[in-house]
Design a protein around this motif. Sequence first.
Motif, PDB file in Angstrom:
ATOM      1  N   PHE A   1       0.837  -1.191   0.000  1.00  0.00           N
ATOM      2  CA  PHE A   1       0.000   0.000   0.000  1.00  0.00           C
ATOM      3  C   PHE A   1       0.876   1.247   0.000  1.00  0.00           C
ATOM      4  CE2 PHE A   1      -2.424  -3.481   1.658  1.00  0.00           C
ATOM      5  CZ  PHE A   1      -3.686  -3.309   1.105  1.00  0.00           C
ATOM      6  N   SER A   2       0.279   2.359  -0.364  1.00  0.00           N
ATOM      7  CA  SER A   2       1.013   3.627  -0.434  1.00  0.00           C
ATOM      8  C   SER A   2       1.586   3.998   0.931  1.00  0.00           C
ATOM      9  CB  SER A   2       0.084   4.735  -0.934  1.00  0.00           C
ATOM     10  OG  SER A   2      -1.117   4.773  -0.182  1.00  0.00           O
ATOM     11  N   PRO A   3       2.665   4.791   0.956  1.00  0.00           N
ATOM     12  CA  PRO A   3       3.261   5.189   2.230  1.00  0.00           C
ATOM     13  C   PRO A   3       2.280   5.911   3.148  1.00  0.00           C
ATOM     14  CG  PRO A   3       4.700   5.798   0.406  1.00  0.00           C
ATOM     15  CD  PRO A   3       3.406   5.344  -0.198  1.00  0.00           C
ATOM     16  N   VAL A   4       1.327   6.647   2.542  1.00  0.00           N
ATOM     17  CA  VAL A   4       0.448   7.521   3.314  1.00  0.00           C
ATOM     18  C   VAL A   4      -1.008   7.136   3.071  1.00  0.00           C
ATOM     19  CG1 VAL A   4      -0.352   9.915   3.532  1.00  0.00           C
ATOM     20  CG2 VAL A   4       2.089   9.427   3.317  1.00  0.00           C
ATOM     21  N   ALA A   5      -1.791   7.134   4.144  1.00  0.00           N
ATOM     22  CA  ALA A   5      -3.237   6.990   4.075  1.00  0.00           C
ATOM     23  C   ALA A   5      -3.853   8.368   4.298  1.00  0.00           C
ATOM     24  CB  ALA A   5      -3.733   6.006   5.132  1.00  0.00           C
ATOM     25  N   VAL A   6      -4.931   8.665   3.599  1.00  0.00           N
ATOM     26  CA  VAL A   6      -5.485  10.018   3.544  1.00  0.00           C
ATOM     27  C   VAL A   6      -6.967   9.998   3.911  1.00  0.00           C
ATOM     28  CG1 VAL A   6      -5.940  11.968   1.993  1.00  0.00           C
ATOM     29  CG2 VAL A   6      -3.817  10.681   1.780  1.00  0.00           C
ATOM     30  N   THR A   7      -7.401  10.948   4.727  1.00  0.00           N
ATOM     31  CA  THR A   7      -8.822  11.053   5.043  1.00  0.00           C
ATOM     32  C   THR A   7      -9.577  11.604   3.840  1.00  0.00           C
ATOM     33  OG1 THR A   7      -8.380  13.210   6.056  1.00  0.00           O
ATOM     34  CG2 THR A   7      -8.530  11.304   7.538  1.00  0.00           C
ATOM     35  N   PRO A   8     -10.838  11.209   3.655  1.00  0.00           N
ATOM     36  CA  PRO A   8     -11.588  11.647   2.467  1.00  0.00           C
ATOM     37  C   PRO A   8     -11.680  13.157   2.302  1.00  0.00           C
ATOM     38  CG  PRO A   8     -12.721   9.825   3.535  1.00  0.00           C
ATOM     39  CD  PRO A   8     -11.594  10.219   4.443  1.00  0.00           C
TER      40      PRO A   8
END
Length: 340
Positions: A196-203
Amino acid sequence: MKLASLNHGRDGQLVVVSRDLKTAAHVHDIAPTLQFALDNWDQVAADLEHIYRNLNDGLVTDSFSFNPAFCASPLPRAYQWADGSAYVNHVELVRKARGAEMPESFWSDPLMYQGMSDGFLAPNEDISVADESWGIDFEGEIAVVTNDVPMGTRTEEVHGHIKLLMLVNDVSLRNLIPGELGKGFGFFQSKPASSFSPVAVTPDELGESWHDYKLHQRLNVHLNGELFGNPHAGTDMTFNFAELVQHIAKSRHIAAGTIIGSGTVSNKDRSSGSCCIAERRMLEILEHGEAQTPFMKFGDTVRIEMLDDNNDSIFGAIEQKVVRYEHKYLEEDLNHHRPH
């Protein structure tokens, strides 16, 4: 808000990352891990958001430079990883190339499998495979992460349950798939660890790019430094993420930290290329009668990234190299089964 997990133990160490992905801040006094944050979202989200705003404004005195090379997956392991196939034109193409009709129900009832979730690859970690002949492929996808979702949740009730979005490389071993599906019991050996990508982002961080439970940006996939495809993730997505959540929740409760994938991003307009090798091979079969693009070899690299309207990276990049996995007994088994 943007969140990442540094390599630390089995579940990582949660950090807040600035919007430009340049700096980060430790938040262990608020939430030591991302799973802890998801389990306690209503209690910790406001404090994490406060750190995020201060980080973007340059007000966090103990911030540090953010380096994806030191990251694990945002969720290094998860209670559930369920991958759908929301781009049905991709499924239709693959079946057409092998002369199989696609059931009409595929347009109204999502396909989904439950993948390996006890350990994900880091975004820059090598993809270790024992044998090139297994047909090594990447799959560029979008994923969402939920909080607790009650069984029976409908699409109109999904708002608020999707807490984060990430990019995915759903690694597939294409030449192992036919034998497994032929048994009538689904994927297993053909689906090793995903990344998965390094960063998870809130909608809310995605602005107008996130609407109708779809992410309306192009997904850029490079193979060995050359653009392989950049289809638009919001186009031709037959089932949006609310519909995928509803599909999973039909007969079960969904635990906080569940990851739900979109399946390979694909457009009917083939000029935008593909997000996996298998799709390109299918197009070649339809046009030329045979596949011309080989699956990945040892030493090949794949990069998956999404840019915003200002050409800035949203999630950071998944960037991985395929390497040979060596194990004494596995190598003996492979040699035994290879033709002499």
